[in-house]
Design a protein around this motif. Structure first.
Motif, short mmCIF file in Angstrom:
data_model
loop_
_atom_site.label_atom_id
_atom_site.label_comp_id
_atom_site.label_asym_id
_atom_site.label_seq_id
_atom_site.Cartn_x
_atom_site.Cartn_y
_atom_site.Cartn_z
N VAL A 1 54.17 28.82 68.12
CA VAL A 1 53.61 29.15 68.98
C VAL A 1 52.66 28.24 69.99
O VAL A 1 52.92 28.17 71.15
CB VAL A 1 52.24 30.08 68.33
N ALA B 1 55.50 26.76 72.12
CA ALA B 1 55.96 27.74 73.20
C ALA B 1 54.84 27.50 74.28
O ALA B 1 55.02 27.45 75.68
CB ALA B 1 56.15 28.98 72.65
N LEU B 2 53.65 27.80 73.80
CA LEU B 2 52.69 27.89 74.88
C LEU B 2 52.06 26.67 75.71
O LEU B 2 52.16 26.43 77.07
CB LEU B 2 51.15 27.91 74.25
N THR C 1 55.37 26.39 78.11
CA THR C 1 55.21 27.26 79.18
C THR C 1 53.87 26.70 80.10
O THR C 1 54.31 26.65 81.51
CB THR C 1 54.81 28.73 78.59
N PRO D 1 57.49 32.25 73.75
CA PRO D 1 56.10 32.57 73.48
C PRO D 1 56.00 34.01 73.01
O PRO D 1 55.05 34.46 72.20
CB PRO D 1 55.45 32.46 74.72
N SER E 1 57.60 34.06 69.11
CA SER E 1 56.94 33.28 68.17
C SER E 1 55.46 34.20 68.07
O SER E 1 54.85 34.11 67.09
CB SER E 1 56.80 31.81 68.48
N GLY E 2 55.01 34.36 69.30
CA GLY E 2 53.42 34.93 69.15
C GLY E 2 53.38 36.15 68.43
O GLY E 2 52.74 36.36 67.59
#
Length: 412
Positions: A32, A35-36, A39, A125, A128-129
């Motif tokens: 998470v 990915a964040l 992004t 995201p 995984s989120g």
């Protein structure tokens, strides 16, 4: 029982909550923030390039950093899969990039694997989120309902306690399955977008086969040179010595009976003929002058030995690889041999020049023409030899002539 692994019910139950289940959970949770962050950085670089497009320089730098970030994020994600799931996602083979920033930017933008990797970084995201929330929610919900079950049990309220025990057990059982499901989904997406596509694998396979073939061709050429040296330094020298001895015997032993003299004369002539044939064979196999002085000197020797006039023009500013030189020599040698045997020509012309990274060889004659690669083994052999180094053979031979054989050989 031999050959059958027996597991107890407790082993099967405990495997459900083994270290792999926790590693899958950690994989989703750690994915998470990665990915964040990825992004956010990608979005910032894209926005900077759009907002400051009028400066030209800033967008170019931002987009170059954008592609660098995509590659770094890919390395981080591949490391995450290897560390937590023991899944090795092979990298996509990179092609050489230009040092010019504008050309490099264009090359990066035209690389499909770059956009596939970007697709994963924009998709992860979501995977995984949702996965992390679901798995952590299942574990946390199991703990909370277990605590409530204990509380109601302490308050001697059995029915709520039993209900919360059932909910807690269900969540604890479901959490590893949820983690496995999202981990499998993440692996499928990563292998499809981060790893090499089918076309990438085919390109890599073709490149591997091309390199293997080049190694085989080089090894065969090296073996031909070794055979040429062995024949020249060994067998040929012994034949020279034999012919000299027979020649001395023929000149000095004049008082022998006539039958004996005839045997010596015949043996001397056979020895000289065998020496001539061996020299021709060695010269056609791989002449030593080709290694020592290059293609120009070797082709000059071929032209001088032809039974008809041969105009030779060689314009090479730099020597090519020994393998390509050997193929070019073989092409000219075989072409002149075919002209001698079949064309009935009164002359021929050989032109060799290098344009960029291609060596061009042209052999033409004024003979009767009609040469067909589908009918002649010599031309088929030429085609195979030229094709072994990714060269191209053209044959133009109408009936009545003239005949022109052109060959393009890669020098790089």
């Amino acid at each position: 029982m031999t050959g059958i692994e027996m597991t107890t019910p407790w082993e099967r139950i405990s495997a459900h909550w083994s270290a792999r289940a926790w590693l899958r959970t950690a994989h989703l949770v750690i994915g998470v923030p990665i990915a964040l962050l990825g992004t956010a950085v990608i979005s910032a670089l894209v926005m900077a390039s759009l907002l400051l497009m009028w400066t030209v320089v800033v967008p170019v730098i931002a987009l170059l950093l954008f592609f660098v970030v995509v590659r770094l994020l890919t390395l981080v994600q591949r490391s995450r899969f290897a560390a937590f799931l023991d899944v090795d996602i092979p990298p996509v083979a990179r092609r050489p990039m230009s040092m010019n920033p504008f050309r490099r930017l264009l090359q990066e933008a035209r690389t499909r694997s770059t956009w596939r990797r970007l697709g994963y970084h924009l998709l992860t995201p979501l995977i995984s989120g949702i996965g992390a929330v679901s798995v952590v929610g299942a574990w946390a919900g199991g703990l909370v309902t277990a605590a409530l079950a204990v509380r109601y049990w302490a308050m001697e309220e059995s029915w709520p306690s039993v209900a919360f025990v059932l909910v807690s057990g269900t969540l604890f059982v479901a959490a590893p399955w949820v983690a496995r499901g999202f981990a499998v989904l993440d692996v499928i997406a990563a292998e499809a977008l981060l790893g090499p596509s089918l076309s990438d694998q085919l390109v890599q396979r073709v490149e591997t086969l091309r390199e293997s073939r080049a190694e085989v061709v080089d090894a065969a050429d090296a073996e031909r040179r070794r055979i040429e040296r062995d024949l020249h330094d060994g067998t040929q020298q012994r034949l020279v010595s034999l012919a000299m001895n027979l020649g001395m015997a023929r000149a000095t032993l004049t008082d022998l009976p006539e039958p004996a003299r005839e045997v010596i004369v015949q043996a001397h002539e056979e020895a000289k003929q065998a020496l001539k044939e061996l020299r021709d064979f060695v010269r056609g196999l791989h002449p030593a002058v080709l290694n020592d002085q290059g293609l120009d000197a070797a082709l000059s020797g071929l032209a001088a030995r032809a039974p008809f006039p041969v105009r030779l023009s060689v314009d090479i500013f730099e020597r090519v690889s020994p393998t390509v030189e050997a193929v070019a020599f073989f092409v000219v040698s075989e072409a002149l041999t075919n002209i001698t045997k079949h064309a009935g020509a009164s002359g021929a012309e050989v032109v060799v020049d290098r344009l960029g990274d291609r060596l061009h060889v042209a052999v033409s004659d004024d003979g009767r023409g009609g040469a067909d690669p589908d009918r002649g083994t010599g031309l088929r052999g030429l085609s195979r030899r030229v094709g072994s180094v990714d060269g191209i053979l053209y044959v133009d031979s109408p009936l009545g002539g003239p005949t022109t054989i052109r060959v393009e050989l890669p020098c790089a």
